[in-house]
Design an enzyme around this catalytic site. Structure first.
Site, PDB file in Angstrom:
ATOM      1  N   HIS A   1       4.962   0.049  -0.359  1.00  0.00           N
ATOM      2  CA  HIS A   1       5.713  -0.794   0.579  1.00  0.00           C
ATOM      3  C   HIS A   1       4.745  -1.855   1.066  1.00  0.00           C
ATOM      4  O   HIS A   1       3.531  -1.725   0.901  1.00  0.00           O
ATOM      5  CB  HIS A   1       6.288   0.024   1.740  1.00  0.00           C
ATOM      6  CG  HIS A   1       5.235   0.625   2.614  1.00  0.00           C
ATOM      7  ND1 HIS A   1       4.610   1.807   2.316  1.00  0.00           N
ATOM      8  CD2 HIS A   1       4.678   0.183   3.771  1.00  0.00           C
ATOM      9  CE1 HIS A   1       3.725   2.080   3.254  1.00  0.00           C
ATOM     10  NE2 HIS A   1       3.726   1.107   4.151  1.00  0.00           N
TER      11      HIS A   1
ATOM     12  N   CYS B   1       5.740   5.839   4.785  1.00  0.00           N
ATOM     13  CA  CYS B   1       4.509   5.199   4.287  1.00  0.00           C
ATOM     14  C   CYS B   1       3.964   5.902   3.050  1.00  0.00           C
ATOM     15  O   CYS B   1       3.039   5.407   2.414  1.00  0.00           O
ATOM     16  CB  CYS B   1       3.455   5.153   5.385  1.00  0.00           C
ATOM     17  SG  CYS B   1       3.959   4.088   6.736  1.00  0.00           S
TER      18      CYS B   1
ATOM     19  N   ASP C   1      -4.939 -10.505  -0.491  1.00  0.00           N
ATOM     20  CA  ASP C   1      -3.642 -11.158  -0.318  1.00  0.00           C
ATOM     21  C   ASP C   1      -2.774 -11.013  -1.571  1.00  0.00           C
ATOM     22  O   ASP C   1      -3.230 -11.287  -2.684  1.00  0.00           O
ATOM     23  CB  ASP C   1      -3.844 -12.642   0.019  1.00  0.00           C
ATOM     24  CG  ASP C   1      -2.550 -13.325   0.423  1.00  0.00           C
ATOM     25  OD1 ASP C   1      -1.691 -12.664   1.031  1.00  0.00           O
ATOM     26  OD2 ASP C   1      -2.405 -14.523   0.123  1.00  0.00           O
ATOM     27  N   HIS C   2      -1.542 -10.561  -1.363  1.00  0.00           N
ATOM     28  CA  HIS C   2      -0.591 -10.313  -2.460  1.00  0.00           C
ATOM     29  C   HIS C   2      -1.109  -9.299  -3.473  1.00  0.00           C
ATOM     30  O   HIS C   2      -0.806  -9.371  -4.666  1.00  0.00           O
ATOM     31  CB  HIS C   2      -0.190 -11.631  -3.149  1.00  0.00           C
ATOM     32  CG  HIS C   2       0.746 -12.441  -2.315  1.00  0.00           C
ATOM     33  ND1 HIS C   2       0.332 -13.157  -1.221  1.00  0.00           N
ATOM     34  CD2 HIS C   2       2.082 -12.619  -2.400  1.00  0.00           C
ATOM     35  CE1 HIS C   2       1.379 -13.759  -0.678  1.00  0.00           C
ATOM     36  NE2 HIS C   2       2.456 -13.440  -1.357  1.00  0.00           N
TER      37      HIS C   2
ATOM     38  N   GLU D   1      -1.058  -4.326  11.682  1.00  0.00           N
ATOM     39  CA  GLU D   1      -0.250  -3.937  10.525  1.00  0.00           C
ATOM     40  C   GLU D   1       1.205  -4.354  10.768  1.00  0.00           C
ATOM     41  O   GLU D   1       1.916  -4.752   9.862  1.00  0.00           O
ATOM     42  CB  GLU D   1      -0.344  -2.429  10.316  1.00  0.00           C
ATOM     43  CG  GLU D   1       0.176  -1.972   8.977  1.00  0.00           C
ATOM     44  CD  GLU D   1      -0.013  -0.492   8.787  1.00  0.00           C
ATOM     45  OE1 GLU D   1      -0.854  -0.107   7.971  1.00  0.00           O
ATOM     46  OE2 GLU D   1       0.679   0.284   9.482  1.00  0.00           O
TER      47      GLU D   1
ATOM     48  N   HIS E   1       0.835  -1.199   0.000  1.00  0.00           N
ATOM     49  CA  HIS E   1       0.000   0.000   0.000  1.00  0.00           C
ATOM     50  C   HIS E   1       0.869   1.249   0.000  1.00  0.00           C
ATOM     51  O   HIS E   1       2.103   1.182   0.074  1.00  0.00           O
ATOM     52  CB  HIS E   1      -1.007   0.002   1.163  1.00  0.00           C
ATOM     53  CG  HIS E   1      -0.438   0.314   2.511  1.00  0.00           C
ATOM     54  ND1 HIS E   1      -1.223   0.605   3.602  1.00  0.00           N
ATOM     55  CD2 HIS E   1       0.841   0.389   2.953  1.00  0.00           C
ATOM     56  CE1 HIS E   1      -0.447   0.843   4.649  1.00  0.00           C
ATOM     57  NE2 HIS E   1       0.795   0.717   4.290  1.00  0.00           N
TER      58      HIS E   1
ATOM     59  N   HIS F   1       3.252  -4.968   3.918  1.00  0.00           N
ATOM     60  CA  HIS F   1       3.069  -5.395   5.308  1.00  0.00           C
ATOM     61  C   HIS F   1       2.659  -6.862   5.343  1.00  0.00           C
ATOM     62  O   HIS F   1       1.987  -7.345   4.426  1.00  0.00           O
ATOM     63  CB  HIS F   1       1.970  -4.581   6.002  1.00  0.00           C
ATOM     64  CG  HIS F   1       2.349  -3.171   6.263  1.00  0.00           C
ATOM     65  ND1 HIS F   1       3.208  -2.795   7.269  1.00  0.00           N
ATOM     66  CD2 HIS F   1       1.981  -2.021   5.638  1.00  0.00           C
ATOM     67  CE1 HIS F   1       3.349  -1.490   7.264  1.00  0.00           C
ATOM     68  NE2 HIS F   1       2.625  -0.981   6.273  1.00  0.00           N
TER      69      HIS F   1
HETATM   70 NI    NI Z   1       2.356   0.923   5.631  1.00  0.00          NI
END
Ligand code: NI
Length: 144
Positions: free
Chosen positions: A39, A33, A79-80, A129, A14, A41
């Site tokens: 990036h 961020c 997911d992914h 997160e 995200h 998580h």
């Molecule tokens: Ni983040």
């Protein structure tokens, strides 16, 4: 009341960015961020259902059924994936943990309430997160 929780995991990318604000404001507000190239998580998700145990099964909700709903409504879509651009139900929101838990709750609510026993209801959605950064959405539904 009995609280039943299913834990799940997904990985996603995200970027925190408010398009209504300047690039400078975004960099200052979101720091790393706001990285333009995203990036990732390793998210941990906890979905909790509240109610009484059904007299015939002893369940508030069948955890296999709950897992199936979470997979279909959240994991298969997130997911992914890139949460900013690939998930239709997250379109237009800044994908902070706060905004994600609320969106996930709304996405799950009807299915879980229909599939749980008696008057059991979706109670909360909690998203880790990181190990240390957690958001929880818990609108305290009334149990009749
Ligand atoms: Ni983040």
């Amino acid at each position: 009341m009995i609280y039943v929780t299913r834990k799940s995991h997904f990985n996603a990318a995200h970027r925190l960015h408010n398009p209504d604000k300047s690039d400078e404001w975004n960099r200052k507000t979101f720091g790393k961020c706001n990285n333009p190239n995203w990036h990732g998580h390793n998210y941990n998700l906890e979905v909790t259902v509240v109610g009484e145990a059904d007299p015939e099964t002893g369940y508030v909700i069948d955890l296999g059924v709950l897992n199936g709903i979470i997979e279909k409504k959240i994991l298969d879509k997130c997911d992914h994936k890139n949460l900013n651009v690939e998930v239709p139900f997250l379109e237009g929101i800044i994908p902070t943990a706060e905004n994600l838990v609320k969106a996930f709750f709304q996405e799950l609510e009807d299915n879980i309430n229909n599939e749980s026993y008696g008057s059991s209801r979706l109670y909360s959605v909690k998203l880790f997160e990181t190990e240390r950064n957690v958001a929880e959405y818990c609108p305290n539904p009334r149990i009749s």
